[in-house]
Design an enzyme around this catalytic site. Structure first.
Site, PDB file in Angstrom:
ATOM      1  CG  HIS A   1     -11.597  -7.855   6.219  1.00 52.81           C
ATOM      2  ND1 HIS A   1     -10.900  -8.655   7.090  1.00 52.81           N
ATOM      3  CD2 HIS A   1     -10.977  -7.988   5.016  1.00 52.81           C
ATOM      4  CE1 HIS A   1      -9.922  -9.271   6.440  1.00 52.81           C
ATOM      5  NE2 HIS A   1      -9.937  -8.882   5.185  1.00 52.81           N
TER       6      HIS A   1
ATOM      7  CD  GLU B   1      -1.529  -2.484   1.451  1.00 52.12           C
ATOM      8  OE1 GLU B   1      -0.398  -2.617   1.972  1.00 52.12           O
ATOM      9  OE2 GLU B   1      -2.250  -3.465   1.165  1.00 52.12           O
TER      10      GLU B   1
END
Ligand SMILES: Cc1ncc(C[n+]2csc(CCOP(=O)(O)OP(=O)(O)O)c2C)c(N)n1
Ligand SMILES: Cc1ncc(C[n+]2csc(CCOP(=O)(O)OP(=O)(O)O)c2C)c(N)n1
Ligand SMILES: [Mg+2]
Ligand SMILES: [Mg+2]
Lengths: 397, 325, 325, 397
Positions: free
Chosen positions: B130, B60
């Protein structure tokens, strides 16, 4: 102050030499051939029948567990699962080469390691059903195992974070004078994270007794290894960090076992990290949320299915006369039953009482969390039908 | 007009943007051939080639670092972070680089063309990693814009505006609405304004403010309250940064009450900024304390997800407390 | 008692902690032989050996990742991040890992022994990247504690408490006070409580709240206000997370007014949380809006540093606006 | 879908091979000997007198600039400075091998590169004094240069961030069909950051025409290279990423020039990254805030002073009969004068008007910034003495 010379190791040349791919050829250790026969010039590690069978049975166990849990997810009984299928030799073979005092920090596809350590079917089910019997208290998704008594660190989803953590853990073991190492598992995808770089470099510089075990299974979800890196796998990076590195056939449990034993010995004796790259293949979908037909061919999968690590080891065991086919079948059948029975039993176990929602944020819940819990409990008591998992056991005391 | 779910609207917006401007490039983990784990980037690689829609390695910080450089060069990157929970390795690149690039160079260079897309939020049994709603972590960063749509129509119009806006935009997509939210979406190109809240329905007793997936929640709570004779004005903030103080304050001046709902933990959540600003600007109009209905101050728990969530029932109760203060 | 500056007090606290508990280890960039770029870790390597005080490679995410693992193993890491501005590469390790470790494992494992030290703040002509005050970025994270001392006495007592507290603590040191703030510090071992604000001086007309280096600023403003006959109650928050709502609210109930001062940009700064909470809890006692005197919503500029800062003059003016509301 | 095989390059071995330090020996390209004479078997790059003298004069220029600015900092005229001393060959030699269209993304110690591109003394002074003539508007500390017209990206303090950015920039150049590359400078310390890993790996996988130029100068502030990494410098990492890599003597400007020329050619022709590791030494303190006597010996510094890159190049130029000592002396003297004159002139230039404080946060200032500016200006007008840098030019219009 001693003089430092960062050029001391460097030789001079007078025409530009370009260092590039292909300059070194990192071989892959393989001891057993596809049919389970040892290579002629291979020396197998010392292994007794009991250990070999424990390894084999764990592989079979995990294979069955995976099948059952994928089915359970399809039936809507659990929300999520992620299989180790195809990688049993890597995970079980490395686990078998460790001692129980060694800390395991895994990624998420290493249930073979955990099963080898002695995690029970009941424990697997408790975790998968996020119930109150689960030591992690059902706070994370299925497959985020953790077991302090087994020296198995609770899994965390963010990829790669465990890599520098493992270096730190191992440093602590060394400083505490323990005869123990840390093993850190990760995929070839996770090895692209910045934390990989930090963790390996720090372990090398700070002399941490840690084994970095990379499962190079060819894919990170849909992303093939060729879109993940351009070098020779992950092993070729070891050299850059000055870390001793072994590449191994991850579908050959004898090779994995031998390499990990050797790595552990080096890590402990020399107080240094060792990198193992296990070349394997993720036979299953990435997880139950994934459908690999979108990005790879059945044909390719089939080629790898032929390299099944369980079958290869079974052949070798047969050659030793150690594998009783009937007993093997019975074990598989019994595991199926056990998983099914535990699953049925455990799915009735309730989740933790609501009071647990504020525990373990801090060592003790500060006043604001206590206040939030009080309000929450009052609210649940007012609308019990809306919170069926917890309203039955509200204690407003 | 066509019926689309939120994912299809996003995909449609990306196709529109890439067709319109060949400098637009879409990349991230699994976004290439596969079209992303949620399939938001389906078919883009086929349509626009591997050069303009591609997989990146799994990093990322690298994705955003790369995107920053690409933006500063003049391309128009639309970078995907697979889950909002995994945006933190890129925090330095976003907060220290993306956001400050233009300022530190006196406007010589900028990352104005960058858009970062990421799914966020809970309600999908995703547990700890999540489910997070990290908008407030970024809202303390001058130089960034933060935009969150609540339905397919908003998603397309806001995403197109974000891609074309000459400032870096963090575009957060409520993932529990990806398939659940379906609506009419114009097939042609259109934009919705950044920095502007939308008054979704008018009311007189209390202002309810939320964004993204929580809009459904406050609408449901408002219905319940209506049965009690309470009239709620409902506002979708849409842009978290810069946010539309004017619209929110105008509403509170009228209703005299404000409730803010978000999924992220209470402490330091963006509701605190809204409350702090509104109490200052509407002090003499407030008839009861500004109320925040938010996630608990804990990590996001799986088994207790339902209990953790600032749902319609908690919101409804809070509305009553406000009105009866 | 001995006269020490803030750096010496930190150094003294580290020596005390390392002497007391051999599990304590201190590391970070340049902290080893050299003793750190500010010399906070001077002589520790000499005294305690290279095993317990050492340089790390230049990687903040690695430093905190390593520290997390070390803490979970049972050692007591005190990790230094050279400047608060460079803590962001470690954001993921802090926010997703350090803070959630205990919760996600049901208390089986934790990073409770970890302390992260970092200098923060402006006023030293450091511009963009040597001046930031990032406390609010972390204050949205359940599981962390955040502590900021204002002088040498506080520094030693709070640092020792932070190291020994069984929760991860982000300990932020106001670097413009490193040498400027000098005071009496007990040579023996002592701790000051975490999570508790300190009422530094009592007053009746308005409560002024700050932390770290801004304490000087509000004290100076209070003096100016006193000349106008305004009596200020001055509170040092000391712990940003969890913060002492009780002490602050008790004061505001008494004075009816609150001003919060911090160096970080206004929007999404920690003052917003304080204001949001206090307006809710003290609604009927507030005689004027809660006022925030903070940095501008821009990156930290070098040439305009003086203008950017929420200084005593801006604070003094805001006090008058509050009292004359 | 084509079948993928992440094992296609891998050879099998039947006994564990440990890959470790020393397995490959990465040589260092050196063309000129210490006395400036080319090595017998060395082929020097084509270079004309004009270019060679421009390179030499730039080295001298930067050396003088460094001396003057350190002095200015000691006198309290500027707040901070950071010298390139000892690394002039690395920075100037690489700059000379580039084209003006190439983007430069530097760390902070590359004023040689910038001077070679044509950044003037006045521009240096404007930056150092953070005044209103400076295109970056005085928002960053001294040495954070940036010049769009010179394709020199504004410097940012956080280390390593420019590395993946450079990959992205180069990708954009390639997609736009430009005959241009990006060069990215960083120190061996910054190479420990996660961003290094991300940037190099992405460049390799995504075929970005970028030169990664690592100045390995032995130290990161006080941290010696041996506490920074355990491998063979930074060059050995190139192999792991599958990136073509050249190690070069960073104090030999001819070697640096030749290596960078070659790297640029490869990057453009093959659309790929190239890694250059320049072995050099930071002769000065890390910055004016640093005192190296705390961590290294005078003796060690002395050894490196003998390898002075300027002296070595001067000798070679003399051997060509290209260096006129008198002209050289005059140039140095003239630079000294110029720096002094500009310094005196520029320190009187005011900082930007206060209105600039809210510009460039966004493309146009949103209402809340306009409001903050209005309040600030009213406040400054009320207390003009407290804000002497800006109060004289407040425009409340
Ligand atoms: C920081 C972070 N980014 C993205 C993800 C989403 N994600 C989960 S698994 C995965 C692929 C991992 O691939 P690899 O490391 O090769 O392991 P494998 O699944 O092949 O065992 C991704 C991208 C994540 N969990 N964490
Ligand atoms: C992310 C980050 N961490 C720490 C620092 C503080 N710092 C500035 S320069 C420096 C050393 C850099 O060493 P190296 O990369 O070798 O470059 P050199 O100074 O030797 O040219 C450090 C630690 C920083 N600027 N950014
Ligand atoms: Mg993989
Ligand atoms: Mg260096």
């Amino acid at each position: 102050m001693k003089d430092r010379n960062h050029l001391s190791r460097v030789n001079v040349s007078h025409s530009a030499t370009i260092i590039e791919n292909g300059l070194i050829d990192i071989p892959m250790l393989q001891l057993l051939q596809a049919d389970g026969t040892p290579h002629k010039d291979a020396t197998l590690p010392d292994i007794d029948k009991e250990t070999a069978l424990k390894m084999y049975n764990t592989m079979q166990y995990v294979r069955v567990l995976d099948e059952r849990m994928i089915a359970a997810q399809r039936q809507g009984r659990i929300s999520f699962y992620l299989a180790c299928t195809g990688e049993e030799a890597s995970t079980v073979g490395s686990a078998a080469a460790l001692q129980d005092v060694d800390m395991i920090m895994s990624q998420y596809r290493e249930q073979g390691t955990l099963a080898y350590r002695g995690y029970t079917t009941e424990q697997f089910m408790n975790q998968m059903f996020s119930n109150e019997k689960e030591p992690n208290k059902g706070r994370q998704m299925p497959i985020h195992y953790g077991a302090k008594e087994l020296n198995f660190m609770t899994i965390s989803s963010p990829l790669g974070t465990q890599i520098p953590q493992a270096s730190g853990y191992a440093y602590g073991q060394k400083m505490a004078g323990q005869e123990a190492i840390t093993i850190c598992y990760f995929g070839e995808g996770a090895a692209s994270e910045g934390d990989f770089h930090a963790g390996l470099n720090m372990a090398a510089v700070l002399n941490c007794p840690v084994i970095f075990f990379c499962r190079n299974n060819g894919y990170a979800i849909s992303t093939p290894a060729e879109e993940q890196f351009a070098g020779d796998g992950i092993a070729s990076r070891g050299l850059g960090y000055g870390i001793k590195t072994i590449r191994v056939d991850g579908n050959d449990i004898m090779a994995v076992y031998a390499a990990t034993q050797q790595a552990r010995k080096i890590a402990l004796a020399e107080n240094c990290p060792v990198l193992i790259e296990a070349m394997t293949y993720r036979l299953a979908a990435h997880s139950t949320s994934d459908d690999p037909t979108g990005y790879r061919s059945k044909d390719e999968e089939e080629k790898w299915r032929e390299k099944d690590p369980i079958r290869r080891f079974a052949s070798w065991l047969q050659q030793q006369g150690w594998l009783d086919e009937a007993a093997d079948q019975a074990h598989v059948e019994q595991t199926r039953q056990e998983v099914l029975t535990e699953l049925k039993r455990v799915e009735k176990v309730p989740v933790c009482v609501i009071d647990e929602i504020i525990e373990d944020v801090y060592d003790t819940p500060p006043w604001h969390l206590q206040e939030q819990l009080r309000e929450l409990k009052a609210h649940i008591s007012k609308y019990p039908d809306a919170y069926p998992k917890t309203s039955g056991r509200i204690n407003n005391g | 007009m066509a019926k689309m779910n939120l994912l299809q609207a996003i995909n449609n917006a990306l196709i529109t943007a890439m067709t319109d401007d060949e400098r637009v490039m879409v990349f991230g983990e699994d976004v290439g051939h596969f079209g992303g784990v949620f399939r938001a980037t389906s078919n883009l690689q086929e349509k626009f080639g591997r050069g303009r829609c591609f997989n990146t390695p799994l990093t990322e910080q690298g994705i955003i670092g790369f995107a920053n450089g690409l933006a500063s060069q003049g391309s128009v990157p639309v970078a995907e972070i697979q889950f909002g929970d995994y945006i933190f390795p890129a925090f330095d690149q976003i907060v220290n680089e993306t956001a400050k690039w233009r300022y530190r160079s006196g406007g010589q260079f900028s990352c104005g063309t960058l858009t970062i897309r990421t799914p966020y939020g809970g309600g999908i049994a995703g547990g700890h990693y999540h489910s997070q709603s990290p908008e407030a972590y970024f809202a303390h960063t001058p130089g960034l814009k933060i935009v969150i749509p609540r339905n397919p129509y908003q998603a397309k119009g806001l995403l197109l505006a974000s891609i074309r806006d000459d400032n870096p935009v963090l575009f957060m997509e409520p993932k529990r609405l990806y398939r659940a939210s379906v609506g009419e979406v114009p097939e042609e190109d259109y934009e919705l304004p950044l920095g502007k809240a939308e008054v979704v329905s008018e009311g007189s007793d209390i202002t309810l403010l939320a964004w993204g997936a929580q809009m459904e929640i406050i609408e449901k709570a408002a219905e319940m309250a209506q049965n009690d004779g309470i009239s709620c004005e409902i506002i979708d903030l849409r842009s978290i940064l810069p946010w539309d103080v004017e619209t929110v304050c105008a509403s509170v001046m009228k209703t005299g009450r404000l409730l803010i709902n978000h999924e992220a933990p209470l402490t330091g959540g963006f509701a605190s900024e809204v409350a702090a600003t509104v109490q200052e600007r509407c002090f003499l109009h407030l008839e009861s304390p500004i109320t925040r209905v938010c996630g608990l101050d804990t990590p996001y728990p799986l088994a207790h997800e339902k209990e953790y969530m600032p749902d319609h029932l908690k919101t409804y109760e809070a509305i009553k407390r406000c009105v009866n203060f």
